[in-house]
Motif scaffolding. Structure first.
Motif, PDB file in Angstrom:
ATOM      1  N   ILE A   1      16.814  18.289   8.577  1.00 40.76           N
ATOM      2  CA  ILE A   1      16.094  19.507   8.915  1.00 40.76           C
ATOM      3  C   ILE A   1      16.485  20.607   7.930  1.00 40.76           C
ATOM      4  N   GLY A   2      15.495  21.314   7.428  1.00 36.85           N
ATOM      5  CA  GLY A   2      15.726  22.494   6.602  1.00 36.85           C
ATOM      6  C   GLY A   2      15.400  23.723   7.438  1.00 36.85           C
ATOM      7  N   PRO A   3      16.401  24.401   7.975  1.00 34.09           N
ATOM      8  CA  PRO A   3      16.154  25.547   8.856  1.00 34.09           C
ATOM      9  C   PRO A   3      15.563  26.742   8.114  1.00 34.09           C
TER      10      PRO A   3
ATOM     11  N   GLY B   1      13.835  30.997  12.569  1.00 34.19           N
ATOM     12  CA  GLY B   1      14.009  30.149  13.747  1.00 34.19           C
ATOM     13  C   GLY B   1      13.151  28.897  13.743  1.00 34.19           C
ATOM     14  N   GLY B   2      12.394  28.711  12.695  1.00 35.56           N
ATOM     15  CA  GLY B   2      11.617  27.484  12.541  1.00 35.56           C
ATOM     16  C   GLY B   2      12.307  26.567  11.551  1.00 35.56           C
ATOM     17  N   TYR B   3      11.531  25.734  10.900  1.00 40.80           N
ATOM     18  CA  TYR B   3      12.082  24.937   9.804  1.00 40.80           C
ATOM     19  C   TYR B   3      11.050  24.827   8.702  1.00 40.80           C
ATOM     20  N   TYR B   4      11.563  24.675   7.473  1.00 43.70           N
ATOM     21  CA  TYR B   4      10.689  24.562   6.311  1.00 43.70           C
ATOM     22  C   TYR B   4      10.579  23.132   5.813  1.00 43.70           C
ATOM     23  N   LEU B   5      11.438  22.248   6.333  1.00 43.66           N
ATOM     24  CA  LEU B   5      11.467  20.870   5.875  1.00 43.66           C
ATOM     25  C   LEU B   5      11.899  19.987   7.026  1.00 43.66           C
ATOM     26  N   LEU B   6      11.237  18.851   7.144  1.00 42.40           N
ATOM     27  CA  LEU B   6      11.631  17.840   8.119  1.00 42.40           C
ATOM     28  C   LEU B   6      11.537  16.495   7.424  1.00 42.40           C
TER      29      LEU B   6
ATOM     30  N   LEU C   1      13.127  25.543  15.695  1.00 45.34           N
ATOM     31  CA  LEU C   1      14.306  24.821  15.223  1.00 45.34           C
ATOM     32  C   LEU C   1      15.176  24.373  16.383  1.00 45.34           C
ATOM     33  N   GLU C   2      15.492  25.297  17.264  1.00 50.47           N
ATOM     34  CA  GLU C   2      16.361  24.975  18.397  1.00 50.47           C
ATOM     35  C   GLU C   2      15.772  23.862  19.264  1.00 50.47           C
TER      36      GLU C   2
ATOM     37  N   SER D   1      21.039  15.828   9.756  1.00 56.59           N
ATOM     38  CA  SER D   1      21.713  16.664   8.774  1.00 56.59           C
ATOM     39  C   SER D   1      20.865  17.915   8.593  1.00 56.59           C
ATOM     40  N   GLU D   2      21.547  19.028   8.327  1.00 58.28           N
ATOM     41  CA  GLU D   2      20.821  20.264   8.064  1.00 58.28           C
ATOM     42  C   GLU D   2      21.069  20.732   6.638  1.00 58.28           C
ATOM     43  N   LEU D   3      20.023  21.205   6.018  1.00 58.05           N
ATOM     44  CA  LEU D   3      20.098  21.781   4.692  1.00 58.05           C
ATOM     45  C   LEU D   3      20.342  23.281   4.817  1.00 58.05           C
ATOM     46  N   GLU D   4      20.369  23.980   3.690  1.00 56.74           N
ATOM     47  CA  GLU D   4      20.591  25.419   3.742  1.00 56.74           C
ATOM     48  C   GLU D   4      19.393  26.127   4.369  1.00 56.74           C
TER      49      GLU D   4
END
Length: 113
Positions: free
Chosen positions: A45-47, A51-56, A77-78, A92-95
């Motif tokens: 996941i790219g948070p 509060g959303g994400y830009y990448l999955l 995101l949550e 895993s989470e990205l920046e």
């Protein structure tokens, strides 16, 4: 997103990374890191800062990750993280990056490009 990922897997992909088109800070290195992380985790996941994400990124489609998500809200995101944990899917989470959804977002990033 769900249909796009499903189509990619149906055509033979073993890893899929979906990205937003409104993320000026997204680089090829981040996308490469997402694919690398998929060697270690079934989900990446790219948070996004809002509060959303830009990448999955995923190794298989899990419909639970897309069900009952309040799209467009600061809970995306949550709720996605909660869905992953509830089905025992490590991730895993990205920046954290900023996406551009509003004029204020654009004003914040336009001079960084």
């Amino acid at each position: 997103m769900l249909e796009g990922a499903g189509a990619a897997f149906a055509s033979g992909a073993t890893k899929v990374v979906i990205v937003g088109s409104d993320v000026p800070g997204l680089t090829s290195e981040i996308i490469e890191r997402a694919f690398f992380e998929l060697n270690r985790f079934p989900l990446v996941i790219g948070p996004a800062q809002d509060g959303g994400y830009y990448l999955l990124g995923m190794r298989e489609v899990r419909t639970e990750l897309f069900a009952d998500i309040p799209w467009g809200s600061p809970e995306v995101l949550e709720r996605t993280q909660l869905a992953a944990r509830s089905i025992g899917l490590p991730y895993s989470e990205l920046e954290v990056l900023r996406d551009v959804d509003t004029l204020a977002d654009w004003e914040a990033v336009k001079n960084t490009l």
